[in-house]
Design a protein around this motif. Sequence first.
Motif, PDB file in Angstrom:
ATOM      1  N   LEU A   5      38.714  10.323  50.846  1.00  0.00           N
ATOM      2  CA  LEU A   5      39.014  10.019  49.446  1.00  0.00           C
ATOM      3  C   LEU A   5      37.999   8.997  48.969  1.00  0.00           C
ATOM      4  CD1 LEU A   5      42.870   9.739  49.725  1.00  0.00           C
ATOM      5  CD2 LEU A   5      41.636  11.355  48.281  1.00  0.00           C
ATOM      6  N   PRO A   6      37.025   9.410  48.169  1.00  0.00           N
ATOM      7  CA  PRO A   6      35.979   8.479  47.743  1.00  0.00           C
ATOM      8  C   PRO A   6      36.542   7.311  46.944  1.00  0.00           C
ATOM      9  CG  PRO A   6      35.450  10.739  47.134  1.00  0.00           C
ATOM     10  CD  PRO A   6      36.870  10.730  47.595  1.00  0.00           C
ATOM     11  N   ASP A   7      35.823   6.227  46.994  1.00  0.00           N
ATOM     12  CA  ASP A   7      36.099   5.106  46.106  1.00  0.00           C
ATOM     13  C   ASP A   7      34.963   5.069  45.090  1.00  0.00           C
ATOM     14  OD1 ASP A   7      37.096   2.911  44.832  1.00  0.00           O
ATOM     15  OD2 ASP A   7      36.658   1.501  46.439  1.00  0.00           O
ATOM     16  N   LYS A   8      33.814   4.554  45.521  1.00  0.00           N
ATOM     17  CA  LYS A   8      32.676   4.489  44.601  1.00  0.00           C
ATOM     18  C   LYS A   8      31.483   5.305  45.082  1.00  0.00           C
ATOM     19  CE  LYS A   8      33.892   0.006  42.741  1.00  0.00           C
ATOM     20  NZ  LYS A   8      34.827  -0.770  43.492  1.00  0.00           N
ATOM     21  N   LYS A   9      31.570   5.869  46.303  1.00  0.00           N
ATOM     22  CA  LYS A   9      30.434   6.596  46.876  1.00  0.00           C
ATOM     23  C   LYS A   9      30.883   7.951  47.404  1.00  0.00           C
ATOM     24  CE  LYS A   9      28.440   2.375  48.879  1.00  0.00           C
ATOM     25  NZ  LYS A   9      28.050   1.789  50.173  1.00  0.00           N
ATOM     26  N   ILE A  10      29.968   8.930  47.282  1.00  0.00           N
ATOM     27  CA  ILE A  10      30.189  10.224  47.927  1.00  0.00           C
ATOM     28  C   ILE A  10      28.919  10.586  48.699  1.00  0.00           C
ATOM     29  CG2 ILE A  10      31.880  11.095  46.268  1.00  0.00           C
ATOM     30  CD1 ILE A  10      29.610  12.792  45.050  1.00  0.00           C
ATOM     31  N   ALA A  11      29.113  11.396  49.707  1.00  0.00           N
ATOM     32  CA  ALA A  11      27.985  11.900  50.497  1.00  0.00           C
ATOM     33  C   ALA A  11      27.904  13.402  50.299  1.00  0.00           C
ATOM     34  CB  ALA A  11      28.203  11.584  51.969  1.00  0.00           C
ATOM     35  N   GLY A  12      26.739  13.943  50.549  1.00  0.00           N
ATOM     36  CA  GLY A  12      26.608  15.388  50.523  1.00  0.00           C
ATOM     37  C   GLY A  12      27.390  15.992  51.686  1.00  0.00           C
ATOM     38  N   ILE A  13      27.916  17.182  51.482  1.00  0.00           N
ATOM     39  CA  ILE A  13      28.691  17.845  52.533  1.00  0.00           C
ATOM     40  C   ILE A  13      27.837  18.053  53.777  1.00  0.00           C
ATOM     41  CG2 ILE A  13      29.913  19.964  53.155  1.00  0.00           C
ATOM     42  CD1 ILE A  13      31.514  18.144  51.315  1.00  0.00           C
ATOM     43  N   SER A  14      26.567  18.404  53.609  1.00  0.00           N
ATOM     44  CA  SER A  14      25.708  18.588  54.781  1.00  0.00           C
ATOM     45  C   SER A  14      25.540  17.282  55.539  1.00  0.00           C
ATOM     46  CB  SER A  14      24.346  19.172  54.381  1.00  0.00           C
ATOM     47  OG  SER A  14      23.649  18.273  53.546  1.00  0.00           O
ATOM     48  N   GLY A  15      25.611  16.163  54.835  1.00  0.00           N
ATOM     49  CA  GLY A  15      25.553  14.858  55.504  1.00  0.00           C
ATOM     50  C   GLY A  15      26.753  14.645  56.406  1.00  0.00           C
ATOM     51  N   LEU A  16      27.936  15.081  55.950  1.00  0.00           N
ATOM     52  CA  LEU A  16      29.133  14.977  56.793  1.00  0.00           C
ATOM     53  C   LEU A  16      28.950  15.794  58.070  1.00  0.00           C
ATOM     54  CD1 LEU A  16      32.009  15.434  54.169  1.00  0.00           C
ATOM     55  CD2 LEU A  16      31.111  13.288  55.101  1.00  0.00           C
ATOM     56  N   ALA A  17      28.413  16.998  57.911  1.00  0.00           N
ATOM     57  CA  ALA A  17      28.192  17.865  59.074  1.00  0.00           C
ATOM     58  C   ALA A  17      27.179  17.248  60.031  1.00  0.00           C
ATOM     59  CB  ALA A  17      27.731  19.247  58.616  1.00  0.00           C
ATOM     60  N   ARG A  18      26.124  16.647  59.491  1.00  0.00           N
ATOM     61  CA  ARG A  18      25.098  16.032  60.347  1.00  0.00           C
ATOM     62  C   ARG A  18      25.651  14.819  61.092  1.00  0.00           C
ATOM     63  NH1 ARG A  18      21.795  17.337  55.860  1.00  0.00           N
ATOM     64  NH2 ARG A  18      21.909  15.199  55.104  1.00  0.00           N
ATOM     65  N   VAL A  19      26.494  14.032  60.451  1.00  0.00           N
ATOM     66  CA  VAL A  19      27.111  12.887  61.139  1.00  0.00           C
ATOM     67  C   VAL A  19      27.945  13.377  62.316  1.00  0.00           C
ATOM     68  CG1 VAL A  19      28.889  11.100  60.914  1.00  0.00           C
ATOM     69  CG2 VAL A  19      27.072  11.256  59.219  1.00  0.00           C
ATOM     70  N   ALA A  20      28.753  14.397  62.074  1.00  0.00           N
ATOM     71  CA  ALA A  20      29.560  14.953  63.163  1.00  0.00           C
ATOM     72  C   ALA A  20      28.668  15.460  64.283  1.00  0.00           C
ATOM     73  CB  ALA A  20      30.458  16.064  62.634  1.00  0.00           C
ATOM     74  N   GLU A  21      27.588  16.124  63.933  1.00  0.00           N
ATOM     75  CA  GLU A  21      26.688  16.684  64.941  1.00  0.00           C
ATOM     76  C   GLU A  21      26.041  15.590  65.796  1.00  0.00           C
ATOM     77  OE1 GLU A  21      22.773  18.844  64.132  1.00  0.00           O
ATOM     78  OE2 GLU A  21      24.208  20.463  64.505  1.00  0.00           O
ATOM     79  N   ILE A  22      25.672  14.478  65.178  1.00  0.00           N
ATOM     80  CA  ILE A  22      25.081  13.367  65.947  1.00  0.00           C
ATOM     81  C   ILE A  22      26.031  12.948  67.063  1.00  0.00           C
ATOM     82  CG2 ILE A  22      24.520  10.888  65.837  1.00  0.00           C
ATOM     83  CD1 ILE A  22      22.341  12.549  64.689  1.00  0.00           C
ATOM     84  N   PHE A  23      27.294  12.769  66.719  1.00  0.00           N
ATOM     85  CA  PHE A  23      28.258  12.296  67.723  1.00  0.00           C
ATOM     86  C   PHE A  23      28.622  13.385  68.731  1.00  0.00           C
ATOM     87  CE2 PHE A  23      29.062   9.136  64.307  1.00  0.00           C
ATOM     88  CZ  PHE A  23      28.696   8.000  65.040  1.00  0.00           C
ATOM     89  N   THR A  24      28.593  14.649  68.324  1.00  0.00           N
ATOM     90  CA  THR A  24      28.888  15.719  69.290  1.00  0.00           C
ATOM     91  C   THR A  24      27.740  15.909  70.265  1.00  0.00           C
ATOM     92  OG1 THR A  24      28.072  17.515  67.852  1.00  0.00           O
ATOM     93  CG2 THR A  24      30.422  16.953  67.705  1.00  0.00           C
ATOM     94  N   HIS A  25      26.539  15.508  69.892  1.00  0.00           N
ATOM     95  CA  HIS A  25      25.376  15.649  70.769  1.00  0.00           C
ATOM     96  C   HIS A  25      25.147  14.402  71.614  1.00  0.00           C
ATOM     97  CE1 HIS A  25      23.192  19.355  69.040  1.00  0.00           C
ATOM     98  NE2 HIS A  25      24.487  19.450  68.813  1.00  0.00           N
ATOM     99  N   ARG A  26      26.229  13.824  72.051  1.00  0.00           N
ATOM    100  CA  ARG A  26      26.209  12.693  72.986  1.00  0.00           C
ATOM    101  C   ARG A  26      27.257  12.971  74.058  1.00  0.00           C
ATOM    102  NH1 ARG A  26      25.964   7.453  68.857  1.00  0.00           N
ATOM    103  NH2 ARG A  26      23.994   8.054  67.887  1.00  0.00           N
ATOM    104  N   LEU A  27      27.132  12.322  75.207  1.00  0.00           N
ATOM    105  CA  LEU A  27      28.198  12.425  76.202  1.00  0.00           C
ATOM    106  C   LEU A  27      29.447  11.838  75.580  1.00  0.00           C
ATOM    107  CD1 LEU A  27      26.268  11.410  79.444  1.00  0.00           C
ATOM    108  CD2 LEU A  27      26.861  13.711  78.670  1.00  0.00           C
ATOM    109  N   GLN A  28      30.567  12.556  75.661  1.00  0.00           N
ATOM    110  CA  GLN A  28      31.735  12.185  74.868  1.00  0.00           C
ATOM    111  C   GLN A  28      33.041  12.455  75.592  1.00  0.00           C
ATOM    112  OE1 GLN A  28      32.223  10.612  72.285  1.00  0.00           O
ATOM    113  NE2 GLN A  28      30.625  10.928  70.798  1.00  0.00           N
ATOM    114  N   ILE A  29      34.070  11.832  75.074  1.00  0.00           N
ATOM    115  CA  ILE A  29      35.430  12.313  75.231  1.00  0.00           C
ATOM    116  C   ILE A  29      35.921  12.579  73.814  1.00  0.00           C
ATOM    117  CG2 ILE A  29      35.878  11.175  77.436  1.00  0.00           C
ATOM    118  CD1 ILE A  29      37.545   9.087  75.931  1.00  0.00           C
TER     119      ILE A  29
END
Length: 184
Positions: free
Chosen positions: A92-116
């Motif tokens: 739920l934005p307050d004063k800022k929004i990101a592009g949808i592709s940016g959301l996908a790229r953020v998720a991808e960064i974290f999925t491309h690491r050793l994870q639980i």
Amino acid sequence: MLEDYAEQFFKALCKQIGEDETREGLKHTAQRISQSYQNLLDGYAQSPTEVLGSVFTQGACDEMIVLKKMPFYSMCEHHLLPFFGHISIGYLPDKKIAGISGLARVAEIFTHRLQIQENLTAQIADCLLNELMPKGVMVVCEARHLCLEMRGKQRQSSIITSALRGLFKKDSRTRTEFMQLIKD
């Protein structure tokens, strides 16, 4: 450098299990392992803040923004086996929004690491909370884990994790709306 480690590891593995690493089908396996891991774990070389891309103040709305069921693959940090599924992100934005592709790229960064999976879900939510300062963020991750399915009792099942921040944690109606939006 990773290629040297992969070659040493592969030779030692083959010796331990009684396999001939020089046979035709295995001749280039060490190089393929190295290339695979370079791709699968390239999230360490990138900054989540940078890949989020442009953040806009113009056009910020007061309605939920949802990225629904984005497929992902990651590597279990305990067994170095894949887990995979889909991630849904809402904020739920307050004063800022990101592009949808940016959301996908953020998720991808974290999925491309050793994870639980639990940390993966929280890291995505916390990154978006810190960068966008929205009224709320919710991330739901559903995945199958090959470390569970291939080892021991070989159980096939989905694991679901969620991370709730801000209004998603405080307001059950907001949570319910998000869950309705990501339903099949």
